[in-house]
Design a protein around this motif. Structure first.
Motif, short mmCIF file in Angstrom:
data_model
loop_
_atom_site.label_atom_id
_atom_site.label_comp_id
_atom_site.label_asym_id
_atom_site.label_seq_id
_atom_site.Cartn_x
_atom_site.Cartn_y
_atom_site.Cartn_z
N THR A 26 -0.26 4.64 0.48
CA THR A 26 -0.69 5.52 1.56
C THR A 26 -1.83 4.80 2.28
O THR A 26 -2.33 3.78 1.77
CB THR A 26 -1.23 6.86 1.02
OG1 THR A 26 -2.43 6.60 0.30
CG2 THR A 26 -0.23 7.55 0.12
N PRO A 27 -2.26 5.33 3.41
CA PRO A 27 -3.42 4.70 4.05
C PRO A 27 -4.65 4.69 3.13
O PRO A 27 -5.46 3.77 3.18
CB PRO A 27 -3.67 5.58 5.28
CG PRO A 27 -2.38 6.23 5.56
CD PRO A 27 -1.69 6.38 4.23
N TRP A 28 -4.77 5.69 2.27
CA TRP A 28 -5.89 5.74 1.33
C TRP A 28 -5.75 4.67 0.25
O TRP A 28 -6.71 4.04 -0.15
CB TRP A 28 -5.96 7.14 0.71
CG TRP A 28 -7.03 7.29 -0.34
CD1 TRP A 28 -6.84 7.34 -1.68
CD2 TRP A 28 -8.42 7.37 -0.15
NE1 TRP A 28 -8.04 7.47 -2.33
CE2 TRP A 28 -9.03 7.49 -1.40
CE3 TRP A 28 -9.24 7.36 0.99
CZ2 TRP A 28 -10.41 7.61 -1.57
CZ3 TRP A 28 -10.61 7.47 0.82
CH2 TRP A 28 -11.18 7.59 -0.44
N GLU A 32 -8.85 11.55 -3.29
CA GLU A 32 -9.04 11.38 -1.86
C GLU A 32 -9.69 12.61 -1.23
O GLU A 32 -10.56 12.51 -0.36
CB GLU A 32 -7.69 11.09 -1.19
CG GLU A 32 -7.78 10.92 0.30
CD GLU A 32 -6.43 10.63 0.93
OE1 GLU A 32 -6.42 10.34 2.13
OE2 GLU A 32 -5.41 10.71 0.24
N LYS A 63 -15.19 2.02 -0.77
CA LYS A 63 -14.95 1.04 -1.85
C LYS A 63 -15.69 1.45 -3.12
O LYS A 63 -15.15 1.36 -4.22
CB LYS A 63 -15.37 -0.37 -1.41
CG LYS A 63 -14.42 -0.96 -0.38
CD LYS A 63 -14.83 -2.37 -0.02
CE LYS A 63 -13.83 -2.97 0.95
NZ LYS A 63 -14.15 -4.36 1.26
N ASP A 123 -4.82 1.43 -0.12
CA ASP A 123 -4.57 0.19 0.61
C ASP A 123 -4.61 -1.01 -0.33
O ASP A 123 -4.61 -0.85 -1.56
CB ASP A 123 -5.57 0.04 1.75
CG ASP A 123 -7.01 -0.05 1.24
OD1 ASP A 123 -7.23 0.07 0.02
OD2 ASP A 123 -7.91 -0.23 2.07
N ASP A 124 -4.64 -2.19 0.23
CA ASP A 124 -4.65 -3.41 -0.59
C ASP A 124 -5.87 -3.48 -1.51
O ASP A 124 -5.77 -3.90 -2.65
CB ASP A 124 -4.61 -4.65 0.31
CG ASP A 124 -3.27 -4.81 1.02
OD1 ASP A 124 -2.27 -4.24 0.51
OD2 ASP A 124 -3.22 -5.47 2.07
N TYR A 125 -7.04 -3.05 -1.00
CA TYR A 125 -8.24 -3.06 -1.84
C TYR A 125 -8.06 -2.14 -3.05
O TYR A 125 -8.36 -2.52 -4.19
CB TYR A 125 -9.47 -2.64 -1.03
CG TYR A 125 -10.70 -2.54 -1.91
CD1 TYR A 125 -11.38 -3.70 -2.29
CD2 TYR A 125 -11.17 -1.33 -2.38
CE1 TYR A 125 -12.49 -3.64 -3.11
CE2 TYR A 125 -12.28 -1.25 -3.21
CZ TYR A 125 -12.93 -2.41 -3.56
OH TYR A 125 -14.03 -2.35 -4.39
N ALA A 160 0.84 -1.19 0.00
CA ALA A 160 0.00 0.00 0.00
C ALA A 160 0.88 1.24 0.00
O ALA A 160 1.88 1.31 0.69
CB ALA A 160 -0.91 -0.01 1.22
#
Length: 188
Positions: free
Chosen positions: A15-17, A59, A70, A19-21, A13
């Motif tokens: 950044t936190p924004w 973001e 999502k 992520d894996d998804y 990932a």
């Protein structure tokens, strides 16, 4: 599985924004574009970077009261990939062709028309005689409208006269009717 696809799955990932998804959805869009546009590996990486950059800039627009995170990610990536696909297709179709503006095409067409009339000045005479005869059949208001149409649009004429555009268009239809009686109707 291609090498670039496996690289994307192993990419941590950003950044936190992101992520894996988000990375999974980016990989899906890259694979889809790669299949439909037959992209090379370095083009796939460019597309991946563009999609991640778009997600980072999106973001700030995210509002959790409007959609889930999502759903927002999916919509941003779908829209960005559609834009990228259009860009790639237009670049591919445009290679080797010079850009021509519409005004240049219109000017060339007008020049052709004037050149053909210069070559044979008598060519326009029968049409101008028919037009004079047709204008003679019009009443004063229709003649004035025909004269105004040389320099103004129907919208401008309506505004100047203080009437609705449909009134002007009905008058134009009347002029066409008169002219079609002489065989001067619109070419089909």
């Amino acid at each position: 599985m291609t090498a670039s696809h496996s690289i994307a799955q192993n990419t941590p990932a950003v950044t936190p924004w992101i992520d894996d998804y988000a990375m999974e959805r980016v990989s899906y869009q890259v694979a889809r574009l790669s299949r439909s546009l037959d992209l090379r590996e370095h083009d796939e990486e460019d597309v991946r970077q563009e999609l991640i950059a778009e997600l980072c800039s999106a973001e700030l627009r995210f509002d959790p009261s409007l959609a889930s995170r999502k759903t927002f990610i999916c919509r941003v990536l779908t829209r960005a990939s559609a834009y990228i696909a259009r860009s790639i297709r237009s670049r591919r179709q445009g290679y080797g062709r010079p850009m021509v503006s519409l005004s240049a095409l219109q000017a060339a067409r007008a020049e052709q028309l004037h050149a053909s009339q210069r070559d044979d000045p008598a060519q326009g005479v029968p049409l101008s005689i028919d037009l004079e005869r047709g204008l003679g059949r019009l009443d004063a208001d229709q003649r004035k409208l025909a004269e105004d149409l040389k320099t103004q649009t129907p919208r401008e004429i309506a505004a100047e006269a203080g009437v609705h555009r449909s009134t002007v268009y009905r008058a134009i239809a009347g002029i066409r009717e008169e002219m079609s009686g002489l065989g001067l109707g619109a070419a089909g």
